[in-house]
Enzyme design. Structure first.
Site, mmCIF file in Angstrom:
data_model
loop_
_atom_site.group_PDB
_atom_site.id
_atom_site.type_symbol
_atom_site.label_atom_id
_atom_site.label_comp_id
_atom_site.label_asym_id
_atom_site.label_seq_id
_atom_site.Cartn_x
_atom_site.Cartn_y
_atom_site.Cartn_z
ATOM 1 N N LYS A 44 6.789 12.108 11.012
ATOM 2 C CA LYS A 44 5.940 13.298 11.151
ATOM 3 C C LYS A 44 4.675 12.957 11.937
ATOM 4 O O LYS A 44 4.285 13.664 12.851
ATOM 5 C CB LYS A 44 5.598 13.835 9.762
ATOM 6 C CG LYS A 44 4.733 15.070 9.778
ATOM 7 C CD LYS A 44 4.528 15.625 8.388
ATOM 8 C CE LYS A 44 3.494 16.763 8.466
ATOM 9 N NZ LYS A 44 3.193 17.353 7.170
ATOM 10 N N GLU A 47 5.722 1.019 9.623
ATOM 11 C CA GLU A 47 7.100 0.533 9.520
ATOM 12 C C GLU A 47 7.970 1.133 10.630
ATOM 13 O O GLU A 47 8.739 0.440 11.305
ATOM 14 C CB GLU A 47 7.706 0.921 8.161
ATOM 15 C CG GLU A 47 7.064 0.253 6.969
ATOM 16 C CD GLU A 47 5.938 1.086 6.357
ATOM 17 O OE1 GLU A 47 5.257 1.822 7.107
ATOM 18 O OE2 GLU A 47 5.727 0.973 5.133
ATOM 19 N N GLY A 80 6.450 15.811 4.433
ATOM 20 C CA GLY A 80 7.481 14.801 4.712
ATOM 21 C C GLY A 80 8.643 14.858 3.732
ATOM 22 O O GLY A 80 9.814 14.864 4.133
ATOM 23 N N ARG A 81 8.346 14.928 2.435
ATOM 24 C CA ARG A 81 9.427 14.881 1.432
ATOM 25 C C ARG A 81 10.168 16.210 1.303
ATOM 26 O O ARG A 81 11.078 16.339 0.499
ATOM 27 C CB ARG A 81 8.875 14.407 0.091
ATOM 28 C CG ARG A 81 7.660 15.165 -0.413
ATOM 29 C CD ARG A 81 6.969 14.436 -1.553
ATOM 30 N NE ARG A 81 5.733 15.083 -1.954
ATOM 31 C CZ ARG A 81 4.547 14.851 -1.405
ATOM 32 N NH1 ARG A 81 4.434 13.977 -0.432
ATOM 33 N NH2 ARG A 81 3.471 15.466 -1.842
ATOM 34 N N GLU A 118 5.824 11.395 -5.715
ATOM 35 C CA GLU A 118 4.787 11.529 -4.694
ATOM 36 C C GLU A 118 4.137 12.918 -4.796
ATOM 37 O O GLU A 118 2.963 13.086 -4.459
ATOM 38 C CB GLU A 118 5.374 11.321 -3.279
ATOM 39 C CG GLU A 118 4.307 11.071 -2.219
ATOM 40 C CD GLU A 118 4.881 10.536 -0.901
ATOM 41 O OE1 GLU A 118 4.827 9.322 -0.659
ATOM 42 O OE2 GLU A 118 5.378 11.352 -0.101
ATOM 43 N N HIS A 125 27.429 0.943 -17.708
ATOM 44 C CA HIS A 125 27.691 -0.485 -17.916
ATOM 45 C C HIS A 125 26.467 -1.318 -17.551
ATOM 46 O O HIS A 125 26.580 -2.522 -17.322
ATOM 47 C CB HIS A 125 28.908 -0.898 -17.096
ATOM 48 C CG HIS A 125 30.129 -0.119 -17.476
ATOM 49 N ND1 HIS A 125 30.973 -0.496 -18.502
ATOM 50 C CD2 HIS A 125 30.603 1.073 -17.027
ATOM 51 C CE1 HIS A 125 31.929 0.409 -18.647
ATOM 52 N NE2 HIS A 125 31.726 1.368 -17.760
ATOM 53 N N LYS A 155 -1.969 1.327 2.459
ATOM 54 C CA LYS A 155 -1.768 1.306 3.923
ATOM 55 C C LYS A 155 -2.988 0.686 4.600
ATOM 56 O O LYS A 155 -2.864 -0.141 5.502
ATOM 57 C CB LYS A 155 -1.578 2.734 4.459
ATOM 58 C CG LYS A 155 -0.230 3.348 4.183
ATOM 59 C CD LYS A 155 -0.129 4.701 4.898
ATOM 60 C CE LYS A 155 1.086 5.467 4.460
ATOM 61 N NZ LYS A 155 1.158 6.821 4.991
HETATM 62 O O1 F6P Z 1 4.440 7.195 2.086
HETATM 63 C C1 F6P Z 1 3.591 8.132 2.575
HETATM 64 C C2 F6P Z 1 4.198 9.015 3.608
HETATM 65 O O2 F6P Z 1 3.166 9.670 4.251
HETATM 66 C C3 F6P Z 1 5.218 10.003 3.066
HETATM 67 O O3 F6P Z 1 4.630 11.108 2.490
HETATM 68 C C4 F6P Z 1 6.015 10.278 4.281
HETATM 69 O O4 F6P Z 1 7.217 10.904 3.964
HETATM 70 C C5 F6P Z 1 6.180 8.892 4.831
HETATM 71 O O5 F6P Z 1 4.931 8.275 4.586
HETATM 72 C C6 F6P Z 1 6.540 8.807 6.279
HETATM 73 O O6 F6P Z 1 5.599 9.440 7.093
HETATM 74 P P1 F6P Z 1 5.916 9.788 8.600
HETATM 75 O O7 F6P Z 1 7.031 10.775 8.606
HETATM 76 O O8 F6P Z 1 4.648 10.358 9.151
HETATM 77 O O9 F6P Z 1 6.312 8.528 9.307
#
Ligand code: F6P
Length: 543
Positions: free
Chosen positions: A202, A208, A260-261, A346, A377, A506
């Site tokens: 987003k 990452e 995002g979620r 979250e 199990h 972060k």
């Molecule tokens: O972990 C925090 C967060 O902002 C989430 O809410 C989001 O889904 C994720 O990181 C990834 O964010 P982005 O889509 O901006 O890479």
């Protein structure tokens, strides 16, 4: 003007606390004995789903007060505000309109921009699946790798696995973790010349994802390929995606009103659409939209997301159970618990109310789980005999996708029903003694063994039954959980749509990078961090 969000009044919470105290002294089984119609009365059917919450300790007065709680918290007002596009995410000053991503043309809360993007996604997916959209070297794409994390990963991963029987396009893979193992293991068997990367972020800044995208570019270049032609971006930050080198026509964007979620339904679902095709993707949207309409119009105890939310409130805030297990008896929903961890924890793992005051009661439970029967199990021992009560949410399909393996499904169903029954009934000490009697045991040995074999029972569970895990069913189930999380948040008076709690880690990770690179000192770090940094510098054998 604020559209509600003030939570429910104290007087009602107090009344519920006294219902909770009474519930601690009674058995769920006795509620069934007192009301032969309880199973029907404490379950509801909507849109091809059956939610059974009769195996909880909620009785009619508790349910009435739970419903009153939702009403007093202003749920109806806030729900209307969400669908109307008001800025209910007050701490980020944003609307919350993921329901628009699955709203068909003509619907009151549809969005022209989202519909246009969906049409572009369909055209692109058809092109890739049909082989017309190719790599710069003229090869059709055989593999698609979604690079993203959190909401830009968990929804598509969960849905991709759930809808495995519908995969008929390129193979779909996911890279999320910044751990190089994820990128290396995922790409090892892939042919760079026939691989398309979907960089889903987003913000287009997530550490990452940007690292994995950079490694993907290097991997393509090392194979002598024109990397840009192997990328698609999914983002709200069009400019950043362009600046990174992705062609404008290969950018699928979405508005900042999609959290995002909650983003699976739009461009974040592009990889999924490539794998299952636009028609099945549309069916998933239709299922979610049907649940939206149900949530918006069904009254009181007939509203499934609301009843799921109230069951959650009852277990966590009234009865004090700190965790909740989600156990799908559907192997393809193996990633549902992980998806729900983000969706619920979250969203509702907060300690301050919307107005910034401390929350008067616990917020979200720990959500966890594994598919049945595997979980039986592993950790079911604790669910049945552990000292903490963990409410369980079972999910079960009436039918599987493998008619030729029908007996598997029969056994799966038997196990799911048996676990709910066992959790509720338990086995008394007297029953255990009776089962051991006549086996020639000495009295003290019999007594000791009987205690080990006793199950307290009276452990609550709910069951969500559906016909078959089709795209439409999956859409309904996920929208059901989304609205449940929203309703719980409104009742607690929190903002379910921000996630400030992820920021500190972060920032600190960013500050550690120059230290690890030897460009900065660690003196403002705490002693434990400094010691670990020192240990990291030692030769391997000394750690
Ligand atoms: O972990 C925090 C967060 O902002 C989430 O809410 C989001 O889904 C994720 O990181 C990834 O964010 P982005 O889509 O901006 O890479």
């Amino acid at each position: 003007m604020s559209a509600g969000g003030e939570g429910a009044p104290e007087a009602l919470w107090k009344r519920l606390a006294s219902h909770g105290a009474a519930a601690r002294n009674r058995r769920i089984a006795d509620l069934f004995a007192a009301d032969p119609a309880r199973a029907e009365a404490f379950s509801l059917r909507a849109d091809g789903l059956l939610l059974d919450y009769s195996r909880t300790n909620i009785d009619p007065p508790s349910r009435a007060d739970l419903l009153a709680l939702a009403e007093a918290a202003g749920l109806a007002r806030r729900r209307a505000a969400m669908f109307a596009g008001e800025r209910i995410n007050e701490t980020e000053d944003r609307a919350v309109r993921h329901v628009a991503l699955r709203a068909p043309e003509g619907c009151d809360w549809a969005d022209a921009g989202a519909l246009e993007t969906l049409a572009r996604m369909r055209a692109f997916a058809k092109g890739v699946r049909g082989g017309q959209v190719q790599s710069p070297a003229g090869a059709p794409f055989a593999d698609v790798v979604n690079i993203g994390i959190g909401g830009s990963d968990l929804g598509p991963v969960m849905a991709s696995r759930a809808l495995a029987p519908y995969h008929d396009g390129p193979r779909l893979h996911f890279v999320s973790n910044v751990d190089s193992a994820d990128f290396a293991d995922t790409t090892r068997a892939l042919d760079p010349a026939r691989t398309l990367f979907v960089v889903a972020s987003k913000t287009f800044t997530t550490q990452e994802t940007m690292q994995n995208a950079a490694s993907a570019r290097a991997w393509l270049e090392a194979a002598g390929l024109e990397a840009p032609g192997h990328f698609v971006a999914v983002s709200s930050a069009r400019d950043r995606a362009r600046a990174w080198g992705i062609a404008p026509e290969r950018i699928f964007s979405f508005a900042d009103w999609v959290g995002g979620r909650f983003s699976l339904w739009g461009p974040v679902g592009l990889g999924l659409m490539l794998a299952i095709g636009p028609r099945h993707f549309d069916e998933m949207l239709e299922g979610a939209h049907a649940m939206d309409r149900h949530f918006l119009s069904a009254e009181g105890a007939g509203n499934m997301p609301l009843m799921l939310a109230l069951t959650g409130i009852w277990h966590r805030q009234v009865m004090g159970h700190a965790s909740r297990a989600v156990i799908p008896y559907e192997h393809r929903l193996a990633r549902l618990p992980a998806y729900l961890q983000q969706l619920e924890m979250e969203s509702n793992g907060k300690s301050v109310a919307m107005d910034g005051s401390p929350l008067a009661r616990p917020s979200c439970p720990v959500v966890w789980g594994e598919p049945g029967t595997n979980g039986q199990h592993a950790f079911f021992q604790m669910l049945h005999q552990g000292s903490d009560v963990v409410p369980v949410e079972f999910l079960l399909g009436k039918r599987g996708h493998e008619p030729g393996l029908a007996r598997h499904h029969l056994l799966l169903v038997a196990n799911c029903l048996a676990q709910g029954e066992a959790l509720m009934r338990g086995r008394s000490l007297e029953e255990s003694r009776a089962r051991l009697a006549g086996k020639g045991l000495a009295p003290d040995q019999l007594e000791r063994l009987a205690r080990h074999r006793t199950f307290a029972g009276n452990r609550p569970s709910t069951t969500l039954l559906y016909e078959r895990l089709t795209p439409r069913t999956l859409g309904r189930i996920i929208a059901l959980y989304e609205h449940r999380v929203f309703a719980e948040g409104v009742i607690l008076g929190i903002n379910s749509f921000d996630q400030w709690g992820v920021e500190l880690g972060k920032e600190l990770a960013t500050s550690l990078v120059p230290i690890l690179e030897g460009r900065a000192e660690a003196e403002d770090k705490d002693p434990s961090t400094r010691m670990l940094l020192e240990a990291l510098k030692q030769p391997p054998s000394l750690v």
